[in-house]
Motif scaffolding. Structure first.
Motif, PDB file in Angstrom:
ATOM      1  N   GLU A 102       0.830  -1.238   0.106  1.00  0.00           N
ATOM      2  CA  GLU A 102       0.120  -0.025   0.045  1.00  0.00           C
ATOM      3  C   GLU A 102       1.004   1.324   0.009  1.00  0.00           C
ATOM      4  O   GLU A 102       1.865   1.448   0.761  1.00  0.00           O
ATOM      5  N   LEU A 103       0.451   2.202  -0.834  1.00  0.00           N
ATOM      6  CA  LEU A 103       1.297   3.356  -1.039  1.00  0.00           C
ATOM      7  C   LEU A 103       0.476   4.568  -1.125  1.00  0.00           C
ATOM      8  O   LEU A 103      -0.643   4.580  -1.673  1.00  0.00           O
ATOM      9  N   THR A 104       0.814   5.761  -0.632  1.00  0.00           N
ATOM     10  CA  THR A 104       0.092   7.004  -0.637  1.00  0.00           C
ATOM     11  C   THR A 104       0.712   7.882  -1.875  1.00  0.00           C
ATOM     12  O   THR A 104       1.922   7.782  -2.065  1.00  0.00           O
ATOM     13  N   VAL A 105      -0.158   8.507  -2.882  1.00  0.00           N
ATOM     14  CA  VAL A 105       0.187   9.259  -3.710  1.00  0.00           C
ATOM     15  C   VAL A 105      -0.360  10.510  -3.496  1.00  0.00           C
ATOM     16  O   VAL A 105      -1.294  10.960  -3.354  1.00  0.00           O
ATOM     17  N   ALA A 106       0.705  11.484  -3.899  1.00  0.00           N
ATOM     18  CA  ALA A 106       0.305  12.800  -3.549  1.00  0.00           C
ATOM     19  C   ALA A 106      -0.889  13.366  -4.670  1.00  0.00           C
ATOM     20  O   ALA A 106      -0.423  12.804  -5.764  1.00  0.00           O
ATOM     21  N   LYS A 107      -1.652  13.926  -4.118  1.00  0.00           N
ATOM     22  CA  LYS A 107      -2.952  14.411  -5.207  1.00  0.00           C
ATOM     23  C   LYS A 107      -2.051  15.466  -6.322  1.00  0.00           C
ATOM     24  O   LYS A 107      -2.921  15.592  -7.382  1.00  0.00           O
ATOM     25  N   LYS A 108      -1.364  16.525  -6.098  1.00  0.00           N
ATOM     26  CA  LYS A 108      -0.835  17.733  -6.909  1.00  0.00           C
ATOM     27  C   LYS A 108       0.889  17.350  -6.864  1.00  0.00           C
ATOM     28  O   LYS A 108       1.282  16.994  -5.958  1.00  0.00           O
ATOM     29  N   CYS A 109       1.167  18.045  -8.061  1.00  0.00           N
ATOM     30  CA  CYS A 109       2.462  18.204  -8.041  1.00  0.00           C
ATOM     31  C   CYS A 109       2.915  19.644  -8.339  1.00  0.00           C
ATOM     32  O   CYS A 109       2.546  20.097  -9.465  1.00  0.00           O
ATOM     33  N   PRO A 110       3.132  20.644  -7.164  1.00  0.00           N
ATOM     34  CA  PRO A 110       3.309  22.066  -7.274  1.00  0.00           C
ATOM     35  C   PRO A 110       4.128  22.570  -8.392  1.00  0.00           C
ATOM     36  O   PRO A 110       3.894  23.676  -8.994  1.00  0.00           O
ATOM     37  N   THR A 111       5.113  21.738  -8.879  1.00  0.00           N
ATOM     38  CA  THR A 111       6.096  22.169  -9.838  1.00  0.00           C
ATOM     39  C   THR A 111       5.603  21.952 -11.167  1.00  0.00           C
ATOM     40  O   THR A 111       6.456  21.972 -12.189  1.00  0.00           O
ATOM     41  N   MET A 112       4.413  21.364 -11.521  1.00  0.00           N
ATOM     42  CA  MET A 112       3.864  21.103 -12.706  1.00  0.00           C
ATOM     43  C   MET A 112       3.138  22.143 -13.236  1.00  0.00           C
ATOM     44  O   MET A 112       2.105  22.634 -12.536  1.00  0.00           O
ATOM     45  N   LYS A 113       3.511  22.847 -14.209  1.00  0.00           N
ATOM     46  CA  LYS A 113       2.683  23.812 -14.858  1.00  0.00           C
ATOM     47  C   LYS A 113       1.668  23.760 -15.780  1.00  0.00           C
ATOM     48  O   LYS A 113       2.246  22.748 -16.575  1.00  0.00           O
ATOM     49  N   LYS A 114       0.802  24.673 -16.192  1.00  0.00           N
ATOM     50  CA  LYS A 114       0.053  24.218 -17.195  1.00  0.00           C
ATOM     51  C   LYS A 114       0.699  24.536 -18.443  1.00  0.00           C
ATOM     52  O   LYS A 114       0.415  23.827 -19.572  1.00  0.00           O
ATOM     53  N   GLY A 115       1.472  25.385 -18.612  1.00  0.00           N
ATOM     54  CA  GLY A 115       2.169  25.611 -19.945  1.00  0.00           C
ATOM     55  C   GLY A 115       3.433  24.844 -19.965  1.00  0.00           C
ATOM     56  O   GLY A 115       4.239  24.825 -19.077  1.00  0.00           O
ATOM     57  N   ILE A 116       3.464  24.024 -21.012  1.00  0.00           N
ATOM     58  CA  ILE A 116       4.749  22.992 -21.005  1.00  0.00           C
ATOM     59  C   ILE A 116       5.499  23.399 -22.383  1.00  0.00           C
ATOM     60  O   ILE A 116       6.146  22.438 -22.829  1.00  0.00           O
ATOM     61  N   GLY A 117       5.420  24.517 -23.014  1.00  0.00           N
ATOM     62  CA  GLY A 117       6.176  24.823 -24.172  1.00  0.00           C
ATOM     63  C   GLY A 117       5.686  25.799 -24.998  1.00  0.00           C
ATOM     64  O   GLY A 117       4.519  26.570 -24.608  1.00  0.00           O
ATOM     65  N   TRP A 118       6.009  25.895 -26.060  1.00  0.00           N
ATOM     66  CA  TRP A 118       5.592  26.781 -27.307  1.00  0.00           C
ATOM     67  C   TRP A 118       5.453  26.126 -28.669  1.00  0.00           C
ATOM     68  O   TRP A 118       6.304  25.463 -29.065  1.00  0.00           O
TER      69      TRP A 118
END
Length: 212
Positions: A40-56
């Protein structure tokens, strides 16, 4: 005049093509099969360092950024969704809760994104090439906050036109590496073994983990 008009039409079509394809829905399709694990493992709900913009998406020979590439949905939650699905794919039971890392009675998984960038090149339209790299650090901590496992994962992808397949090609490479590690005896010993896998060679001070 006709040549100028034709170039204008081509430019408009080019912009429409890559603006329409400047998004990606993260998926766990095509994960490799791995030996099944238990725990059994717990997984974080969010990753604060993941942004909506991922490039251009870019335009002209000068590589001018004109359209932001985005992750569909809430990117900080979407990334952890696919991480959670990968953990379940290996066979672990999971609980998703807030926190970075989350506080839990079970070992907890959190992620730090170090790079999640994609670009394209449209000057040779109708040939539109895209590429990018995902680099993220996955950490497993014990209920008392000690790091049991930590490793950096890198995946690269390239393709044509639509960013979605390219992003997910790189993502699946990362997730397959993670799944293989989590199915390994080294990971299970480090995370669930006596004192967090004491006795295994570690690449981090105070961290019991598999060799890189």
């Amino acid at each position: 005049m006709k040549t100028k008009k034709a170039l204008t039409v081509i430019s408009v079509i080019t912009l429409a093509v890559f603006i329409a394809s400047c998004s990606a829905k993260l998926t766990t399709r095509n994960l490799d099969q791995v030996p099944k694990a238990d725990g059994e493992l717990t997984v974080a709900k969010k990753c604060p360092t993941m942004k909506k913009g991922i490039g251009w998406g870019t335009f002209t020979v000068f590589f001018i950024p004109v359209a932001k590439i985005k992750v569909e949905g809430q990117p900080d939650e979407e990334l952890m969704r696919v991480v959670n699905e990968t953990v379940q794919h290996v066979g672990y039971k999971t609980e998703v809760i807030d926190g970075n890392p989350p506080v839990s009675d079970n070992p907890a998984i959190s992620v730090e994104v170090k790079k999640f960038k994609f670009y394209n090149y449209t000057w040779f339209f109708p040939l539109v090439f895209n590429w990018g790299t995902i680099k993220m650090d996955v950490k497993v901590t014990s209920p008392d906050g000690n790091v049991l496992w930590q490793k950096e994962y890198i995946g690269k992808g390239s393709g044509w036109y639509d960013f979605d397949p390219t992003v997910n090609k790189a993502l699946i490479k990362v997730l397959n590496q993670l799944a293989a590690d989590m199915a390994s005896e080294q990971f299970q010993s480090a995370v669930f073994g006596s004192q967090g896998g004491a006795g295994l060679e570690s690449n981090f001070p105070g961290v019991a983990c598999a060799a890189y």
